[in-house]
Design a protein around this motif. Structure first.
Motif, PDB file in Angstrom:
ATOM      1  N   LYS A   1       0.845  -1.156   0.041  1.00  0.00           N
ATOM      2  CA  LYS A   1      -0.135  -0.084  -0.008  1.00  0.00           C
ATOM      3  C   LYS A   1       0.924   1.434  -0.102  1.00  0.00           C
ATOM      4  CE  LYS A   1      -2.039   1.055   3.789  1.00  0.00           C
ATOM      5  NZ  LYS A   1      -2.913   1.167   5.018  1.00  0.00           N
ATOM      6  N   LYS A   2       0.353   2.423  -0.198  1.00  0.00           N
ATOM      7  CA  LYS A   2       0.874   3.558  -0.265  1.00  0.00           C
ATOM      8  C   LYS A   2       0.844   4.198   0.918  1.00  0.00           C
ATOM      9  CE  LYS A   2       0.587   4.637  -5.460  1.00  0.00           C
ATOM     10  NZ  LYS A   2       0.065   5.462  -6.277  1.00  0.00           N
ATOM     11  N   HIS A   3       1.919   4.866   1.386  1.00  0.00           N
ATOM     12  CA  HIS A   3       1.935   5.529   2.941  1.00  0.00           C
ATOM     13  C   HIS A   3       1.734   6.931   2.704  1.00  0.00           C
ATOM     14  CE1 HIS A   3       3.269   1.415   4.262  1.00  0.00           C
ATOM     15  NE2 HIS A   3       4.190   1.567   3.121  1.00  0.00           N
ATOM     16  N   GLU A   4       0.743   7.493   3.813  1.00  0.00           N
ATOM     17  CA  GLU A   4       0.835   9.100   3.827  1.00  0.00           C
ATOM     18  C   GLU A   4       1.752   9.486   5.002  1.00  0.00           C
ATOM     19  OE1 GLU A   4      -3.269   9.998   4.712  1.00  0.00           O
ATOM     20  OE2 GLU A   4      -4.106   8.599   3.530  1.00  0.00           O
ATOM     21  N   LEU A   5       2.931   9.012   4.912  1.00  0.00           N
ATOM     22  CA  LEU A   5       4.079   9.440   5.729  1.00  0.00           C
ATOM     23  C   LEU A   5       5.187   9.473   4.935  1.00  0.00           C
ATOM     24  CD1 LEU A   5       3.598   6.693   8.369  1.00  0.00           C
ATOM     25  CD2 LEU A   5       2.984   9.078   8.870  1.00  0.00           C
ATOM     26  N   SER A   6       6.220  10.391   5.156  1.00  0.00           N
ATOM     27  CA  SER A   6       7.530  10.520   4.630  1.00  0.00           C
ATOM     28  C   SER A   6       8.341   9.276   5.137  1.00  0.00           C
ATOM     29  CB  SER A   6       8.345  11.816   5.371  1.00  0.00           C
ATOM     30  OG  SER A   6       8.590  11.473   6.586  1.00  0.00           O
ATOM     31  N   GLN A   7       9.299   8.970   4.168  1.00  0.00           N
ATOM     32  CA  GLN A   7      10.141   7.815   4.321  1.00  0.00           C
ATOM     33  C   GLN A   7      10.772   7.709   5.756  1.00  0.00           C
ATOM     34  OE1 GLN A   7      12.430   8.319   0.844  1.00  0.00           O
ATOM     35  NE2 GLN A   7      11.266   6.355   0.262  1.00  0.00           N
ATOM     36  N   LEU A   8      11.143   8.916   6.430  1.00  0.00           N
ATOM     37  CA  LEU A   8      11.627   8.886   7.748  1.00  0.00           C
ATOM     38  C   LEU A   8      10.704   8.685   8.934  1.00  0.00           C
ATOM     39  CD1 LEU A   8      14.494  11.831   7.989  1.00  0.00           C
ATOM     40  CD2 LEU A   8      14.680   9.407   8.045  1.00  0.00           C
ATOM     41  N   GLY A   9       9.403   9.378   8.467  1.00  0.00           N
ATOM     42  CA  GLY A   9       8.366   9.030   9.427  1.00  0.00           C
ATOM     43  C   GLY A   9       7.809   7.725   9.377  1.00  0.00           C
ATOM     44  N   LEU A  10       7.892   6.992   8.420  1.00  0.00           N
ATOM     45  CA  LEU A  10       7.500   5.725   8.194  1.00  0.00           C
ATOM     46  C   LEU A  10       8.500   4.696   8.917  1.00  0.00           C
ATOM     47  CD1 LEU A  10       5.993   3.217   6.913  1.00  0.00           C
ATOM     48  CD2 LEU A  10       7.335   3.395   5.024  1.00  0.00           C
ATOM     49  N   LEU A  11       9.728   5.231   8.775  1.00  0.00           N
ATOM     50  CA  LEU A  11      10.919   4.551   9.617  1.00  0.00           C
ATOM     51  C   LEU A  11      10.575   4.508  10.948  1.00  0.00           C
ATOM     52  CD1 LEU A  11      13.535   2.689   9.574  1.00  0.00           C
ATOM     53  CD2 LEU A  11      14.558   4.964   9.516  1.00  0.00           C
ATOM     54  N   GLU A  12      10.265   5.665  11.576  1.00  0.00           N
ATOM     55  CA  GLU A  12       9.883   6.017  12.893  1.00  0.00           C
ATOM     56  C   GLU A  12       8.930   5.146  13.207  1.00  0.00           C
ATOM     57  OE1 GLU A  12      11.388   8.536  16.207  1.00  0.00           O
ATOM     58  OE2 GLU A  12      11.807   6.989  14.912  1.00  0.00           O
ATOM     59  N   VAL A  13       7.779   5.136  12.638  1.00  0.00           N
ATOM     60  CA  VAL A  13       6.593   4.242  13.049  1.00  0.00           C
ATOM     61  C   VAL A  13       6.911   2.902  13.085  1.00  0.00           C
ATOM     62  CG1 VAL A  13       4.101   3.674  12.155  1.00  0.00           C
ATOM     63  CG2 VAL A  13       4.891   6.112  12.143  1.00  0.00           C
ATOM     64  N   VAL A  14       7.494   2.316  12.134  1.00  0.00           N
ATOM     65  CA  VAL A  14       7.805   0.892  12.056  1.00  0.00           C
ATOM     66  C   VAL A  14       8.796   0.481  13.212  1.00  0.00           C
ATOM     67  CG1 VAL A  14       9.138  -0.986  10.841  1.00  0.00           C
ATOM     68  CG2 VAL A  14       7.744   0.751   9.482  1.00  0.00           C
ATOM     69  N   ILE A  15       9.566   1.351  13.594  1.00  0.00           N
ATOM     70  CA  ILE A  15      10.550   1.300  14.619  1.00  0.00           C
ATOM     71  C   ILE A  15       9.813   1.107  16.111  1.00  0.00           C
ATOM     72  CG2 ILE A  15      12.331   2.287  16.154  1.00  0.00           C
ATOM     73  CD1 ILE A  15      13.617   3.421  13.767  1.00  0.00           C
TER      74      ILE A  15
END
Length: 299
Positions: free
Chosen positions: A179-193
């Motif tokens: 799916k496409k994410h409504e987050l920046s790549q750094l934001g996505l990384l922080e959420v996954v972490i």
């Protein structure tokens, strides 16, 4: 004017180099008796803290979106942060760097396999052949090309757990592109972490209660410094920049440098030997990678 291709190649090479070094440092950690799950706990704790000033505002603004998709991000966090990285450090207590990184190199092919099972992408005949060849390569490495090991199920547990790590990261990667994410790549990384770290907390305390505890000394600080800053953050940032410059398909080739870089460093630093079964396994894995990237031409 600086050639953007050359800049991208430097970024992507450094990303592959630092990720390769993670296996070497994982081996050092096993030699210095740094508990693998505790190492992974502190790695992601400090990575989260470093990223927080740059991402916390975005995560606050997108909190409704994140909470709506918490099940999805929980799976991403568990498969990547909780399981994969922990298993890599754990496995290196029992297996060679060369064996581990050769098996991990099958991940691009395993992503195809997982994507097919989850019906994220369709597969073609070449990809099925590629998955089969890569699987044979992994079996050759696990069994050391010795039929007796296969018949007696006398496997190195580090090799077996590395297979689970490989499948875990492939699952993460397949789901990530679902799916496409409504987050920046750094934001996505922080959420996954964030989601993955939640599940690391009880594992950390279980390991602690079992008596496997971090000794705060220079060796630990140096290992932690590397895993947080280089494979944890720098590789990810360099990878993003490289992909942005030349695209994901061309950038993906650089991932195949990891087994070579890790094997060379392991032979120099740990005096590991590149055995005949490594060569056999590598041939099948490489064949699998090449087959899985072939396209079926329209008739």
């Amino acid at each position: 004017m600086i050639n953007k291709n050359n800049v991208a190649y430097i970024f992507l090479f450094l990303a592959a180099l630092f990720w390769s070094g993670n296996f070497l440092v994982g081996k050092f950690a096993s030699q210095y008796q740094v508990p693998p799950f505790s190492l992974n706990f502190y790695r992601w704790l400090f990575a989260w803290l470093i990223l927080a000033p740059f991402t916390i505002q975005e995560l606050f603004n997108k909190r409704s979106y994140i909470l709506e998709n918490y099940k999805y991000y929980t799976i991403l966090g568990i498969t990547s942060v909780t399981i994969f990285n922990s298993i890599v450090y754990y496995s290196l207590n029992f297996t060679q760097v060369i064996s581990g990184v050769l098996m991990i190199s099958t991940i691009p092919v395993m992503i195809i396999f997982i994507s097919s099972i989850l019906k994220i992408e369709k597969t073609n005949t070449f990809q099925i052949m590629g998955v089969t060849c890569s699987f044979i390569g992994v079996v050759l490495i696990i069994t050391k090309a010795n039929l007796g090991i296969l018949m007696n199920l006398d496997f190195n547990k580090g090799d077996i757990t590395m297979v689970f790590g490989m499948l875990s990261w492939a699952t993460y990667s397949a789901l990530l592109k679902k799916k496409k994410h409504e987050l920046s790549q750094l934001g996505l990384l922080e959420v996954v972490i964030s989601f993955g770290f939640i599940f690391l907390i009880p594992i950390y305390f279980i390991e602690y209660q079992m008596g496997f505890r971090i000794v705060l000394n220079q060796n630990f600080y140096m290992i932690l410094f590397y895993v947080v800053l280089f494979p944890g953050l720098a590789s990810f940032i360099f990878w993003i920049k490289g992909v942005a410059l030349i695209g994901a398909n061309r950038a993906g080739v650089f991932l195949h440098m990891m087994p070579i870089l890790s094997a060379i460093m392991a032979m120099i630093i740990f005096n590991e030997k590149f055995m005949f079964y490594h060569m056999l396994g590598a041939i099948f894995i490489l064949t699998g990678i090449l087959l899985s990237n072939r396209k079926i031409k329209n008739a």
